[in-house]
Design a protein around this motif. Structure first.
Motif, PDB file in Angstrom:
ATOM      1  N   ALA A 277      13.614   5.509  -6.929  1.00  0.00           N
ATOM      2  CA  ALA A 277      14.900   4.946  -6.510  1.00  0.00           C
ATOM      3  C   ALA A 277      15.615   4.394  -7.745  1.00  0.00           C
ATOM      4  O   ALA A 277      15.635   3.188  -8.006  1.00  0.00           O
ATOM      5  N   TRP A 278      16.214   5.307  -8.505  1.00  0.00           N
ATOM      6  CA  TRP A 278      16.821   4.905  -9.776  1.00  0.00           C
ATOM      7  C   TRP A 278      17.975   3.929  -9.582  1.00  0.00           C
ATOM      8  O   TRP A 278      18.299   3.147 -10.497  1.00  0.00           O
ATOM      9  N   ASP A 279      18.615   3.939  -8.421  1.00  0.00           N
ATOM     10  CA  ASP A 279      19.709   2.999  -8.195  1.00  0.00           C
ATOM     11  C   ASP A 279      19.227   1.558  -8.089  1.00  0.00           C
ATOM     12  O   ASP A 279      20.029   0.618  -8.125  1.00  0.00           O
ATOM     13  N   SER A 280      17.915   1.374  -7.959  1.00  0.00           N
ATOM     14  CA  SER A 280      17.367   0.014  -7.889  1.00  0.00           C
ATOM     15  C   SER A 280      16.959  -0.516  -9.267  1.00  0.00           C
ATOM     16  O   SER A 280      16.513  -1.656  -9.388  1.00  0.00           O
ATOM     17  N   ILE A 281      17.135   0.301 -10.310  1.00  0.00           N
ATOM     18  CA  ILE A 281      16.610  -0.022 -11.635  1.00  0.00           C
ATOM     19  C   ILE A 281      17.756  -0.131 -12.632  1.00  0.00           C
ATOM     20  O   ILE A 281      18.534   0.806 -12.813  1.00  0.00           O
ATOM     21  N   THR A 282      17.865  -1.265 -13.278  1.00  0.00           N
ATOM     22  CA  THR A 282      18.934  -1.481 -14.257  1.00  0.00           C
ATOM     23  C   THR A 282      18.535  -0.932 -15.628  1.00  0.00           C
ATOM     24  O   THR A 282      17.351  -0.688 -15.899  1.00  0.00           O
ATOM     25  N   ASP A 283      19.519  -0.771 -16.500  1.00  0.00           N
ATOM     26  CA  ASP A 283      19.239  -0.352 -17.871  1.00  0.00           C
ATOM     27  C   ASP A 283      18.310  -1.346 -18.556  1.00  0.00           C
ATOM     28  O   ASP A 283      17.400  -0.961 -19.301  1.00  0.00           O
TER      29      ASP A 283
END
Length: 276
Positions: A190-196
């Motif tokens: 779930a890449w949308d849950s992970i910030t830069d």
């Protein structure tokens, strides 16, 4: 004429006559000593110490490693602890430790880890190559690279690169799990849950493989576990959340991690035993 000759002698005595840009990472330093490490696989890592010593800086050059680091020279911050010297270098926007040198009671062991840190190789001091080393050439090579746009782009943060690295690592663990369990699990992040910032802070792929590694061990021990995985699981999702957690919802494992924390292996194994 005498003045010109005197200037020429001074330049030669310095060994490296080219000026360093004021904004360079090596401004105010100069190369003093170097050592080359190699192994039978043809990998070569060159370490160049920089003065003054209290700058705690060195240059690290890579050749033959079969990685994107080959041909690159990186400036490293250096720290030592318990007989090990670590070289921390910037790469793709993250501070990486590709190289450590350990004193093993009379001989040095250089440990090299590639960009994805999935494996390690060992190199030893190479007296012949060290004897032929020109430290000024490595120093000048680094200065040339600093002005290269392609090189600078590889130092900048690259979210896509690190996401791909994590996906590859997760895919390898998934393949091993399906092999061990005779299953056809899929995985997702779930890449949308992970910030830069979180990608920059942690090795996300290493965190995501936790439940897959536990399933592998269970399937290796029990045919019943294999049947349970085949019948009750379809996919594994890895995500960042406020708290590390493991859930099972409609044949989907939801594996939540947080910065610096995951559900521990024993807890993960117990969860699967109780819920599959």
């Amino acid at each position: 004429m005498r003045v010109l000759l005197a200037v020429g002698v001074v330049a030669l005595s310095l060994g490296c006559s080219r000026g360093v840009r004021p904004d360079s990472e090596v401004a105010g330093t100069k190369p003093v000593t170097g050592k080359v490490y190699s192994n039978e696989a043809g990998e070569k890592v060159t370490l160049i110490a920089l003065e003054p010593g209290d700058a705690h800086k060195a240059l690290v050059a890579f050749e033959g490693t079969k990685s994107e680091l080959d041909g690159q020279v990186l400036v490293a911050s250096v720290n030592s602890e318990r007989g090990k010297t670590h070289y921390w270098t910037p790469w793709r926007g993250r501070k990486q430790r590709f190289v450590s040198v350990e004193d093993r009671g009379g001989y040095e062991d250089l440990i090299f880890s590639d960009v994805n840190h999935t494996g390690y190789t060992h190199l030893k001091p190479d007296a012949g190559k060290t004897g032929a080393l020109k430290v000024e050439k490595i120093f000048e090579r680094y200065q040339d690279l600093e002005g290269d746009k392609k090189y600078q782009a590889m130092l900048a943060f690259d979210r896509k690169f690190w996401a791909n690295q994590a996906e590859v690592q997760l895919g390898e663990a998934l393949a091993e799990t399906n092999k061990a369990c005779g299953s056809k699990l899929t995985s997702t992040v779930a890449w949308d849950s992970i910030t830069d910032a979180q990608i920059n802070e942690m090795s996300f792929g290493s965190y995501c493989v936790g439940p897959l590694e536990s399933l592998q061990k269970l399937c290796a021990r029990s045919d019943e576990a294999k049947r349970a995985v085949q019948q009750k699981l379809q996919t594994v999702e890895c995500r960042m959340d406020a708290q590390a957690a493991l859930k099972l919802e409609a044949q989907k494992i939801i594996w939540s991690v947080t910065s610096g924390s995951t559900v521990q292996p024993d807890e993960t194994t117990t969860f699967f035993i109780d819920n599959l």
